[in-house]
Design a protein around this motif. Structure first.
Motif, short mmCIF file in Angstrom:
data_model
loop_
_atom_site.label_atom_id
_atom_site.label_comp_id
_atom_site.label_asym_id
_atom_site.label_seq_id
_atom_site.Cartn_x
_atom_site.Cartn_y
_atom_site.Cartn_z
N THR A 53 -10.82 -4.23 -5.91
CA THR A 53 -10.59 -3.08 -5.06
C THR A 53 -10.98 -1.84 -5.85
O THR A 53 -11.08 -1.89 -7.07
N PRO A 82 -13.60 -3.71 -2.21
CA PRO A 82 -12.91 -3.49 -0.93
C PRO A 82 -11.74 -2.53 -1.05
O PRO A 82 -11.37 -2.12 -2.16
N SER A 84 -8.59 -3.13 -0.46
CA SER A 84 -7.40 -3.74 -1.05
C SER A 84 -7.75 -5.13 -1.58
O SER A 84 -8.75 -5.73 -1.18
N GLU A 85 -6.89 -5.65 -2.46
CA GLU A 85 -7.14 -6.95 -3.07
C GLU A 85 -6.97 -8.11 -2.08
O GLU A 85 -7.41 -9.22 -2.33
N SER A 86 -6.33 -7.84 -0.95
CA SER A 86 -6.13 -8.90 0.04
C SER A 86 -7.39 -9.17 0.86
O SER A 86 -7.48 -10.18 1.56
N GLN A 87 -8.38 -8.27 0.76
CA GLN A 87 -9.62 -8.41 1.54
C GLN A 87 -10.62 -9.30 0.80
O GLN A 87 -11.66 -8.84 0.32
N GLU A 90 -14.13 -9.72 2.40
CA GLU A 90 -14.86 -8.45 2.29
C GLU A 90 -15.55 -8.37 0.93
O GLU A 90 -16.69 -7.93 0.80
N GLN A 91 -14.84 -8.80 -0.12
CA GLN A 91 -15.43 -8.80 -1.46
C GLN A 91 -16.61 -9.78 -1.53
O GLN A 91 -17.65 -9.47 -2.11
N ASP A 208 0.84 -9.43 -2.68
CA ASP A 208 -0.57 -9.03 -2.51
C ASP A 208 -0.97 -7.79 -3.31
O ASP A 208 -1.85 -7.04 -2.89
#
Length: 329
Positions: A53, A82, A84-87, A90-91, A208
């Protein structure tokens, strides 16, 4: 007469040629300079950095280190990540987009390495070296891993927390996104250290790497286990979130985080957060790019580069804060 005509035509041709080359105000020199600049840009190694992120302070330190390396080493570089790290996907999509831009090397902190390996394989097929920072992956074709031994980081935090408590005390563990090897390994290390010291693991939940989620998780933990005495968090953002829940209830619970961010160190100095296991995110970013350049040049690169950890408590927090602020400018 023919000779004179020849001379006249030749003179005209030369005149036109000189005019074309020089133009107004010495255009030939300017064109030559522009061509040199273009060649210089094309000659720079292209390094792409993809982070978990770009919204948290920890990752901004990694970004700062990478950008300093771009500057020092003459690299044409980009840093993306991205929100946030939860995406996780997306990464992965970002890595695919970067691959289409044909960089000379990729430096990446994979949030969920197993999901990213198919994309890593595509980089290998394209002949592009991949260097991992912060989080390792079970992928034999990586050029190098630069980062913390996360199990050691967790043990360091767990041992520090255990020293603040007494045998038999209940403790809670707040993990990162499920499948994130860095935070998973920290929790594993902390659990080993706390259990060995005689602490009771009363609760363990993921948040998360998000402050608000960690606050909510901590509130839920306290409803079930109101007698918790200590908390180990796999990163500082979650530690700050957990601390908010603890403070709101007026409880005296020791909370230790991981990363050593400015916010965490300031909280330690003010007597709120009990401590943080500091990594070296700035060095991770710098060394990631530095070793990527070596790989591009065909130079030898160590397969594993340990960036080390440091336990931050009130005793050494001021010195750490001064360093962090110096690299944030």
């Amino acid at each position: 007469m023919r000779t004179l005509k020849k001379i006249s035509v030749t003179t005209c041709v030369l005149g036109l040629l000189i005019t074309t080359l020089t133009g107004c105000g010495g255009g030939a020199a300017e064109t030559s300079k522009e061509t040199q600049v273009a060649k210089g840009q094309e000659g720079k190694p292209k390094v792409a950095v993809v982070l978990k992120t770009v919204s948290s302070q920890y990752w901004k330190f990694v970004e700062a280190g990478a950008k300093k390396a771009f500057q020092d080493l003459g690299v044409e570089g980009t840093v993306v990540g991205p929100a946030s790290e939860s995406q996780i996907m997306e990464q992965v999509n970002m890595m695919e987009d970067v691959l289409n831009q044909k960089p000379d090397a990729l430096v990446v902190a994979p949030t969920q390495p197993a999901t990213a390996i198919p994309v890593f394989d595509r980089y290998k097929q394209a002949g592009i070296p991949v260097l991992l920072v912060d989080s390792d992956a079970n992928w034999t074709d990586k050029t190098a891993f630069i980062g913390t031994d996360n199990t050691t980081a967790g043990k360091t935090g767990g041992e520090a927390l255990a020293k603040m408590l007494k045998k038999g005390d209940k403790v809670a563990l707040i993990a990162g996104a499920l499948g994130n090897p860095a935070t998973d390994e920290r929790i594993k290390g902390a659990k080993e250290a706390l259990t060995s010291a005689g602490m009771v693991i009363a609760a363990e939940q993921p948040a998360d790497s998000d402050k608000d989620k960690a606050m909510s998780v901590m509130e839920n933990m306290l409803q079930t286990n109101p007698d918790i005495k200590g908390v180990f968090s796999a990163n500082d953002d979650m530690a700050i979130g957990a601390l908010r829940a603890v403070t709101a209830k007026g409880l005296d619970i020791k909370v230790i985080g991981t990363d050593g961010t400015i916010e965490a160190v300031e909280s330690i100095l003010s007597g709120k957060l009990a401590g943080s296991v500091a990594q070296s995110p700035y060095n991770m970013g710098y060394k990631g790019v530095e070793n990527a350049v070596k790989a591009i040049k065909g130079e030898a690169v160590e397969k594993r580069i340990d960036s080390g950890v440091e336990m931050i408590t009130k005793e050494n927090a001021q010195k750490k804060l001064e360093f962090l602020k110096s690299i944030s400018k």
